[in-house]
Design a protein around this motif. Structure first.
Motif, PDB file in Angstrom:
ATOM      1  N   ALA A  95       0.818  -1.213   0.000  1.00 55.54           N
ATOM      2  CA  ALA A  95       0.000   0.000   0.000  1.00 55.54           C
ATOM      3  C   ALA A  95       0.858   1.271   0.000  1.00 55.54           C
ATOM      4  CB  ALA A  95      -0.941   0.002   1.203  1.00 55.54           C
ATOM      5  N   LEU A  96       2.032   1.200   0.608  1.00 53.63           N
ATOM      6  CA  LEU A  96       2.923   2.369   0.716  1.00 53.63           C
ATOM      7  C   LEU A  96       3.937   2.465  -0.427  1.00 53.63           C
ATOM      8  CD1 LEU A  96       3.771   2.140   4.534  1.00 53.63           C
ATOM      9  CD2 LEU A  96       2.255   3.806   3.424  1.00 53.63           C
ATOM     10  N   LEU A  97       3.987   1.467  -1.258  1.00 56.01           N
ATOM     11  CA  LEU A  97       5.067   1.323  -2.236  1.00 56.01           C
ATOM     12  C   LEU A  97       5.339   2.589  -3.048  1.00 56.01           C
ATOM     13  CD1 LEU A  97       7.107  -0.685  -3.371  1.00 56.01           C
ATOM     14  CD2 LEU A  97       5.359  -1.438  -4.985  1.00 56.01           C
ATOM     15  N   LYS A  98       4.329   3.201  -3.589  1.00 57.17           N
ATOM     16  CA  LYS A  98       4.529   4.374  -4.452  1.00 57.17           C
ATOM     17  C   LYS A  98       4.869   5.638  -3.664  1.00 57.17           C
ATOM     18  CE  LYS A  98       1.858   2.628  -8.281  1.00 57.17           C
ATOM     19  NZ  LYS A  98       0.720   2.812  -9.178  1.00 57.17           N
ATOM     20  N   GLN A  99       4.768   5.566  -2.332  1.00 60.10           N
ATOM     21  CA  GLN A  99       5.099   6.714  -1.490  1.00 60.10           C
ATOM     22  C   GLN A  99       6.518   6.651  -0.942  1.00 60.10           C
ATOM     23  OE1 GLN A  99       2.062   7.361   1.571  1.00 60.10           O
ATOM     24  NE2 GLN A  99       0.701   6.077   0.345  1.00 60.10           N
ATOM     25  N   LEU A 100       7.171   5.509  -1.090  1.00 63.94           N
ATOM     26  CA  LEU A 100       8.515   5.347  -0.528  1.00 63.94           C
ATOM     27  C   LEU A 100       9.527   6.228  -1.253  1.00 63.94           C
ATOM     28  CD1 LEU A 100       8.645   1.446  -0.170  1.00 63.94           C
ATOM     29  CD2 LEU A 100       8.333   3.099   1.676  1.00 63.94           C
ATOM     30  N   LYS A 101      10.347   6.916  -0.479  1.00 64.45           N
ATOM     31  CA  LYS A 101      11.466   7.668  -1.027  1.00 64.45           C
ATOM     32  C   LYS A 101      12.572   6.664  -1.365  1.00 64.45           C
ATOM     33  CE  LYS A 101      10.354  11.753   1.662  1.00 64.45           C
ATOM     34  NZ  LYS A 101      10.701  12.546   2.837  1.00 64.45           N
ATOM     35  N   PRO A 102      13.547   7.053  -2.178  1.00 56.51           N
ATOM     36  CA  PRO A 102      14.595   6.105  -2.576  1.00 56.51           C
ATOM     37  C   PRO A 102      15.275   5.390  -1.399  1.00 56.51           C
ATOM     38  CG  PRO A 102      14.728   8.048  -3.936  1.00 56.51           C
ATOM     39  CD  PRO A 102      13.695   8.332  -2.876  1.00 56.51           C
ATOM     40  N   GLN A 103      15.634   6.125  -0.354  1.00 50.86           N
ATOM     41  CA  GLN A 103      16.288   5.504   0.805  1.00 50.86           C
ATOM     42  C   GLN A 103      15.367   4.481   1.466  1.00 50.86           C
ATOM     43  OE1 GLN A 103      19.332   5.534   2.013  1.00 50.86           O
ATOM     44  NE2 GLN A 103      18.891   4.418   3.875  1.00 50.86           N
ATOM     45  N   GLU A 104      14.100   4.828   1.608  1.00 51.83           N
ATOM     46  CA  GLU A 104      13.120   3.932   2.223  1.00 51.83           C
ATOM     47  C   GLU A 104      12.905   2.697   1.354  1.00 51.83           C
ATOM     48  OE1 GLU A 104      10.740   7.769   4.130  1.00 51.83           O
ATOM     49  OE2 GLU A 104       9.986   6.809   2.305  1.00 51.83           O
ATOM     50  N   PHE A 105      12.818   2.914   0.058  1.00 47.81           N
ATOM     51  CA  PHE A 105      12.622   1.817  -0.898  1.00 47.81           C
ATOM     52  C   PHE A 105      13.760   0.804  -0.770  1.00 47.81           C
ATOM     53  CE2 PHE A 105      12.913  -0.074  -5.162  1.00 47.81           C
ATOM     54  CZ  PHE A 105      11.590  -0.364  -5.447  1.00 47.81           C
ATOM     55  N   ALA A 106      14.992   1.289  -0.819  1.00 46.85           N
ATOM     56  CA  ALA A 106      16.151   0.399  -0.713  1.00 46.85           C
ATOM     57  C   ALA A 106      16.171  -0.302   0.639  1.00 46.85           C
ATOM     58  CB  ALA A 106      17.447   1.182  -0.936  1.00 46.85           C
ATOM     59  N   CYS A 107      15.872   0.408   1.683  1.00 48.44           N
ATOM     60  CA  CYS A 107      15.895  -0.145   3.039  1.00 48.44           C
ATOM     61  C   CYS A 107      14.857  -1.244   3.217  1.00 48.44           C
ATOM     62  CB  CYS A 107      15.661   0.982   4.044  1.00 48.44           C
ATOM     63  SG  CYS A 107      15.796   0.470   5.752  1.00 48.44           S
ATOM     64  N   VAL A 108      13.647  -1.017   2.748  1.00 47.45           N
ATOM     65  CA  VAL A 108      12.565  -1.999   2.880  1.00 47.45           C
ATOM     66  C   VAL A 108      12.939  -3.306   2.199  1.00 47.45           C
ATOM     67  CG1 VAL A 108      10.227  -2.539   2.042  1.00 47.45           C
ATOM     68  CG2 VAL A 108      10.652  -0.388   3.255  1.00 47.45           C
ATOM     69  N   PHE A 109      13.409  -3.240   0.972  1.00 50.56           N
ATOM     70  CA  PHE A 109      13.665  -4.478   0.227  1.00 50.56           C
ATOM     71  C   PHE A 109      14.948  -5.174   0.665  1.00 50.56           C
ATOM     72  CE2 PHE A 109      10.373  -2.359  -2.034  1.00 50.56           C
ATOM     73  CZ  PHE A 109       9.476  -3.398  -2.165  1.00 50.56           C
ATOM     74  N   ARG A 110      15.920  -4.402   1.086  1.00 47.06           N
ATOM     75  CA  ARG A 110      17.133  -5.006   1.650  1.00 47.06           C
ATOM     76  C   ARG A 110      16.784  -5.773   2.925  1.00 47.06           C
ATOM     77  NH1 ARG A 110      20.416  -0.579   2.264  1.00 47.06           N
ATOM     78  NH2 ARG A 110      19.384  -0.185   4.239  1.00 47.06           N
ATOM     79  N   ALA A 111      15.982  -5.164   3.796  1.00 42.88           N
ATOM     80  CA  ALA A 111      15.600  -5.816   5.059  1.00 42.88           C
ATOM     81  C   ALA A 111      14.776  -7.070   4.799  1.00 42.88           C
ATOM     82  CB  ALA A 111      14.831  -4.839   5.942  1.00 42.88           C
ATOM     83  N   LEU A 112      13.800  -6.983   3.904  1.00 41.82           N
ATOM     84  CA  LEU A 112      12.971  -8.158   3.621  1.00 41.82           C
ATOM     85  C   LEU A 112      13.814  -9.322   3.088  1.00 41.82           C
ATOM     86  CD1 LEU A 112       9.825  -6.460   2.047  1.00 41.82           C
ATOM     87  CD2 LEU A 112       9.944  -7.633   4.262  1.00 41.82           C
ATOM     88  N   ALA A 113      14.711  -9.027   2.162  1.00 48.15           N
ATOM     89  CA  ALA A 113      15.549 -10.099   1.605  1.00 48.15           C
ATOM     90  C   ALA A 113      16.477 -10.679   2.665  1.00 48.15           C
ATOM     91  CB  ALA A 113      16.349  -9.572   0.414  1.00 48.15           C
ATOM     92  N   ARG A 114      17.035  -9.830   3.498  1.00 44.61           N
ATOM     93  CA  ARG A 114      17.937 -10.321   4.551  1.00 44.61           C
ATOM     94  C   ARG A 114      17.207 -11.155   5.597  1.00 44.61           C
ATOM     95  NH1 ARG A 114      21.946  -5.174   5.714  1.00 44.61           N
ATOM     96  NH2 ARG A 114      23.176  -5.407   3.816  1.00 44.61           N
ATOM     97  N   MET A 115      15.904 -10.934   5.723  1.00 43.73           N
ATOM     98  CA  MET A 115      15.128 -11.744   6.667  1.00 43.73           C
ATOM     99  C   MET A 115      14.609 -13.025   6.012  1.00 43.73           C
ATOM    100  SD  MET A 115      13.163  -9.134   9.259  1.00 43.73           S
ATOM    101  CE  MET A 115      12.575  -7.953   8.063  1.00 43.73           C
ATOM    102  N   GLY A 116      15.047 -13.285   4.791  1.00 48.35           N
ATOM    103  CA  GLY A 116      14.732 -14.560   4.161  1.00 48.35           C
ATOM    104  C   GLY A 116      13.480 -14.597   3.311  1.00 48.35           C
ATOM    105  N   VAL A 117      12.883 -13.449   3.016  1.00 46.94           N
ATOM    106  CA  VAL A 117      11.714 -13.432   2.141  1.00 46.94           C
ATOM    107  C   VAL A 117      12.192 -13.801   0.733  1.00 46.94           C
ATOM    108  CG1 VAL A 117       9.893 -11.979   1.156  1.00 46.94           C
ATOM    109  CG2 VAL A 117      10.537 -11.726   3.569  1.00 46.94           C
TER     110      VAL A 117
END
Length: 187
Positions: free
Chosen positions: A75-97
């Motif tokens: 729901a927030l995807l299009k509102q994420l700033k570049p730093q937030e975007f990178a942070c969200v997906f880096r964290a998800l992948a590192r948690m094994g998603v």
């Protein structure tokens, strides 16, 4: 909640009770989930990933909370700033998603690959490297089963890294080589 979790993780302070409680509260409170803003989501996921990496006893609750947080990320995807975007997906992948692990995560990453193409010009070279690493980690599957949107996004990210390699310095360039080699090896 997000800034408190972020603060503990930023200090490298493992606090299992706090993180277990936060994760359980997120799972049981749709109203709280709706209040999470883009920076709050990035902060929470970053903090959860750091606690998990520190061996938190709350890891099980944190993973359970991801199922509640991933739809909110979408729901927030299009509102994420570049730093937030990178942070969200880096964290998800590192948690094994990973691809195929949950339909919601698959939809989120497919959508992010499309949205990410529009963010490319605003992403720094280090953020691009983080995203190459995150998406290649998410896509730990044979290459013939990867949707084309990922190939296009990863190719564009790689090109952005190469175009801006001067931003990286020698250690950043070495990190780029390591990430690229890992991505190639997976596919």
């Amino acid at each position: 909640l997000s800034i408190t979790c972020w603060s503990f993780s930023r200090l490298r302070a493992r606090y299992d009770r706090l993180f277990a409680g936060a994760a359980l509260h997120l799972c049981s409170s749709p109203a709280l989930l709706q209040q999470i803003h883009p920076q709050g989501m990035a902060n929470l996921l970053w903090a959860f990933e750091k606690q998990t990496a520190m061996g938190s006893a709350a890891a099980e609750q944190i993973v359970a909370a991801l199922s509640a947080l991933i739809p909110r990320c979408l729901a927030l995807l299009k509102q994420l700033k570049p730093q937030e975007f990178a942070c969200v997906f880096r964290a998800l992948a590192r948690m094994g998603v990973q691809w195929g692990g949950s339909p919601e995560a698959d939809v989120l990453f497919v959508s992010a690959a499309g949205v990410g193409l529009g963010l490319l010009r605003r992403l720094s070279a280090p953020q691009c490297i983080d995203l190459v690493s995150a998406f290649s980690g998410f896509l730990r599957v044979p290459s013939d089963s990867v949707p084309e949107v990922f190939a296009s996004f990863l190719e564009a990210l790689a090109q952005r890294c190469l175009d801006n390699v001067s931003e990286l310095g020698s250690s950043g360039a070495m990190h780029l080589v390591e990430v690229a080699a890992g991505a190639v090896y997976r596919f």
